[in-house]
Design an enzyme around this catalytic site. Sequence first.
Site, short mmCIF file in Angstrom:
data_model
loop_
_atom_site.label_atom_id
_atom_site.label_comp_id
_atom_site.label_asym_id
_atom_site.label_seq_id
_atom_site.Cartn_x
_atom_site.Cartn_y
_atom_site.Cartn_z
N THR A 1 64.93 124.51 -9.25
CA THR A 1 65.73 123.49 -8.40
C THR A 1 65.61 123.38 -7.21
OG1 THR A 1 67.53 124.45 -10.00
CG2 THR A 1 68.15 123.11 -8.27
N GLU B 1 68.70 109.10 -8.72
CA GLU B 1 68.14 110.48 -9.04
C GLU B 1 68.76 111.52 -7.96
OE1 GLU B 1 67.79 110.41 -12.07
OE2 GLU B 1 67.31 112.47 -12.41
#
Lengths: 262, 379, 319
Positions: free
Chosen positions: B312, B362
């Site tokens: 992440t 995004e």
Amino acid sequence: MNIFVCVKQVPDTETKVQPNADGTFIETTSIKWIMNPYDEFAVEQALLVKADNPGSTVTLVRVGGVKDTEALRTALAMGADDAVLVEADDNLDSYTIAKALKGGIEKAGKQPDIIFAGKQGIDDDALQVPQVLAQMLDLPAVSVIVGYEKSGENISVKREIEGGALEVYEVSTPCVLATNKGINTPRYASLPGIMKAKRKPMQQLTLADVGVSEDDKRLKYSDFKLPPEKPPGKKFDATDEAKQQEVVAEVVKLLREEAKVL
Amino acid sequence: MNFKLSTEQLEMREMAMKFAKNEMIPKAQEYDEKEIFPENEFKKAWELGLVNTCIPAEFGGAGFTALDSVVIGEALAYGCMGMNTSFMANDLALLPIVIAGTSEQKEKFLRPFTEEFKIAAFCLTEPGNGSDAAGIKTTIKDGGDHWILNGSKMWITNASKAHQFVVYGTMDPNLKHKGLCAVVVPSDLEGIVMGKKEEKMGHRSSDTRSIQFENVKVPKENMLGKPGEAWSIAMKTLDHSRPLVASSAVGGSQRALDCVKEYSKQRSQFGVPISKHQAIQFMIADIAMKTEASRLLVHKAAWLLDNGERNTEVASYAKAFAADSCMQNTTDAVQIYGGYGYSKEYPVEKLMRDAKLIQIYEGTSQIQRLVIAREVLGK
Amino acid sequence: MAKVLVFSEVSKDKVKPVTLEILGKAAGQDVDVAVFGDLSDEQVKVLGDYGAKKVHKLKGDNLDKYSAEGYSNALKGFIESQGYDYVFSGATAIGKDMMPRLATQFDAGLASDVVNFIFEGDNFSATRPLFAGKCLAKVEIQGPKPHFVSVRPNALGMPETPAGGSAEAADASVEAGNIRAAIKEIIASASEKADLTEANIIISGGRAMKNSENFSILHECAEVIGATVGASRAAVDSGYASPDMQVGQTGKTVSPSLYIACGISGAIQHLAGMRTSKVIVAINTDPDAPIFTKADYGIVGDLFKIVPILTEELKKIQN
């Protein structure tokens, strides 16, 4: 049908060509290798003939170094079935290459029906291998072909000659056919094709395995050098009507004799 | 530690670049100017296996790794960031199914994309909710033998071309994250209303619209995971999709670099090619550095995923850094071209217009920084 | 002195000029010429003038049309009967096709498409271009004799003055052997010009053309040398030429051997489309036009006067 394609691996066209230190060849250390562009048309034509003749196979044959195998992998990814690689230097002369190709074809264990090749390698620009190979195999050959068609039991091909004219040949099989640009549009290797390529059989042989030795070498190259620098541009004053004829005649002469473009 | 791509990856990149140069670049200018959807190029790319890279092998896909996908993505974006947005949207819309779908759902909703050329779209953003994704207002209510979908989505890529949508909605807006649901919606259901095509600064060949969902009845079996699980699906999806979108910025940066290298050697000023002037050299050096650094972050984010590690934080580094770099690089490219860079005759002004969106979609570069700070300070 | 045979193609009853180029360079050796079929006495005399000792007219069945097998089989028989050290040919379409086959009949080496050669005592060496001409190398032939050489037309240049001499002509009977690849028909090239991107010679007009009718002077010139006509963006924007003729950043990118830019200033957008041309000729009234910095041969003058003169001069060299 047993279809063969001779492929060569050559330096990429964008390569900055530099003679090596002792002038025996070009510097090969940072070369990007690609499949000889004329061979792409040969591979595509072989695949088209294969599609027309179910049950056929396309076998690639290459004579060259084993460190880089781009040419064979690309062709296998396009759809060829298997390959024979005769390990050798990448700078052999046409006679030696043809003899090694002949040996490789024989070791593949299939009687060739058609042998495709590109009309020339863009490295040595020799334009010899297809006819040399054909003569060694005692087969007919047509080179610089831009059209291919079945003609009963035979094949009808169009060969490009000077001035863009075309000779239409009828050739019996087995034969050697060397392709020129424009005969077809080579397909992209699909990504699945690229993944499958590594599992396709590749037979690796040495020059000795195919009966080729130093004695087969026919050309000796030396003294590699860059072409002379283009001379600086020449400017001619043709504002005076009386001199115009003379100036133009001079330029035409230079184009013919110095630049050699006419 | 190995920084080299495998032989197959190099071949795939080679082939994808060939496609980008031969099929995409020649059309990019025209499609951008006239807002033409790249239907032919999309289909051709699909035929060659260049799209839908996220579909696993067991459901008919190629079984590519995340690293394979970003290598391909970079090459296609090199051809045209706008066309690639359309191609990439398929993966963004299929990833939630790959991540959270049952075997039956994967069979039903992924496999058809491997057998036939189909287009997908991903619907999360709304007119009132972009960065604040948890606050979306589209509702997914239990209608007995089907779900009822109501709401308004905005900025949907491939909107009017898609055969299949993944739509995020909520059981109850008051539940915020905990109410989120995701459903797979075939495009032929009743009640799906397309907005008009948005006219955009860049990525102009991409079909971008708002979509209204009016009492759309979605089969019960189309929900991914259970009601309320969609936030975690979305977060996991981003771990995959952020590196992919970032790779598109790397492709754009590389294209900018190749353009300026060539141009600066051709254009002369003050008696020499401008590539000899330090001011230009410094800009080119910066473009080169940022491009490679972006690429390395993208590759690491993908590598972590492929090795089962949490990515992440690095995915956010990659997205923010690559997008911001691409914006700077393409702006510098226009600068290096000078007046000619400002003209549509040359390709760089389009690169600059296309770069902007990558900083926005995004996850904006600002959101990425929030994510990064949280990760960094949380330790 | 080496015993040399030069195979010569005959076109429209004349030997191809490359034959004379080879004869000039091979002066001092014992040189014969071979042709298929008949040759006029006048042409035999020309060959003699350029240094040939004997001209052999090779005759046999199935040799009226070219075939690689027929020609190479026939020449093999002839060469064997005479015992030559070297066999030359021009690297024409026929030469490039037939010579590799012929050389292999003797298991011998062929130095193909050479641009220069020299006999030094017993040694022979040639120069050939490789990598699309990006470099040159010296080549020597080894292995069984005869050694074979094909020579690129127009590379040696015609000898200054013919050596002077006379040649004996004689018929020789040869066998074509088995021909499995035969020409059934010849399709002359269409009169359509090559596409700009494929053209070998391009002549382009710029803003100075003033209108579309004036492009006819470029077309006339192009006709003489088989060139394709192009245009700059300025000419296209002004309506003097159609967009598909545009060469440049937003037009086509071309790479001919010869690019003749008429009334084109040479702005960077145009250069982008043609800068990889092998040789650039520029015709412009402005001596400071940027195109002159890129041109190999620049003519400062009015294109409306210069181009017609150019057309005439080009017609002269065609004949």
